[in-house]
Design an enzyme around this catalytic site. Sequence first.
Site, PDB file in Angstrom:
ATOM      1  CD  GLU A 333     -11.844  -6.635  16.892  1.00 39.34           C
ATOM      2  OE1 GLU A 333     -11.750  -6.380  15.687  1.00 39.34           O
ATOM      3  OE2 GLU A 333     -11.953  -5.739  17.767  1.00 39.34           O
ATOM      4  CB  CYS A 334      -8.373  -8.273  22.186  1.00 39.58           C
ATOM      5  SG  CYS A 334      -6.943  -8.005  23.254  1.00 39.58           S
TER       6      CYS A 334
END
Length: 443
Positions: A333-334
């Site tokens: 994630e990210c």
Amino acid sequence: MTEARMLPPGVMIAAPRSGSGKTTMTLGLLRALKRRGLAVQPFKCGPDYIDPAFHAAASGRPSFNVDSWAMRWPVASKLLADASHGSDIVVVESLMGLFDGVSQRGHWGNGASADLAAATGWPVILVLDVSGQSQTAAATARGFQNFQDGVTIAGVILNRVGSQRHVRFASEALEASGLPVIGALPRNAHLELPERHLGLVQAEETSELDDRLNALADFIEANVDIDRILQLARPGSIAGGDRARIRPPGQRIALARDAAFSFVYPHLLEAWRSAGAEIAHFSPLADEGPDPDADVLWLPGGYPELHAGLLANAQRFKSAVREFAQSRPVHGECGGYMTLGTGLVDAEGGRHEMIGLLGLETSFAVRKMNLGYRKAELIESCPLGIPGDVLTGHEFHYASVLTSPDAPLFRLQDSDGRPLAQNGGASRGMVTGSFFHLIDTQG
């Protein structure tokens, strides 16, 4: 939703806009109440990783995010009931301005903090930055009264006051409008917490954090009537219903956790554990690899750009992730997504070699803010679900994508339902990632 459940007495600390002093007030109040021996449960409205970590440090209890756009009500109601159980008082910090949200409703609201105040019945303490005004503050506060059904403004705290005369002028006007003033905070730059591009510097990185929190508590104790806040707090109640669950990504989850990878919502961890999953932490910055007995690897968001050189040289970590990905799912994630890519360019223009399991190249040399709620429909199977599943969450980063040659993971929409052609993530073999931060499923 039929059955109603009672919640402990609580208050929401809110303001007309960001930068009004909500976080200073909330952290000082949490620590002051804890020092009085009270069990105080914090919550944060909306998407935010950083403030809840400070809440937890100030109160001694985990702080949880509640979001009316991205989070199903059964998930939110279970979270509110479970987390506040056994507490003496609840303190909620609002997001932005009290009524600020998006134009389209999500699960049970538009993301505004007022949605939570209305859903629980907890009254609002309004923090007003009165620098540059006095009696006009009463007109601002009056506009908050009766603006939304079910939202009660119980009192006002004046912030950045210049003198006792300033306090008197503003207080007389507010109290004539029926709003009690329960505190007045003078300007004090020494109490400000350090910041960086995504907000405050993380709690775990803030030097002398306990001393800073005690100083905030001293400041609030000296300038706010805390006994009055305790009197204004009211028990909450929530409508019951089926308790929706969030499926964990695996049975044993290898989860990166250190200063570079810390952005995981506490409600997700609680949901995964309550579903029977085990979580095994490891530190990429310490050049550790994931638990070899895990069945899924999760690299969360954080600040890899601030540690890019160290990550580039963490050969044991990188080779262990590559080996893991040969037989088991890996998701980022990210910040975790960027780390799974081939390279990351830092703010000074230096390129750092990342793991290389995805073709993604990102850069902070030219920053571009990407911010907003997201609805994500899966195209490929991954630890988040199977094709066709719809997830709700948000995006918040400053990285620019230089290249992303892999197949997209999602079909993305913004909060208005408009398709987003970019930032749909990437999928290659057992490896997936995106800038999307998961909050809940569509249900």
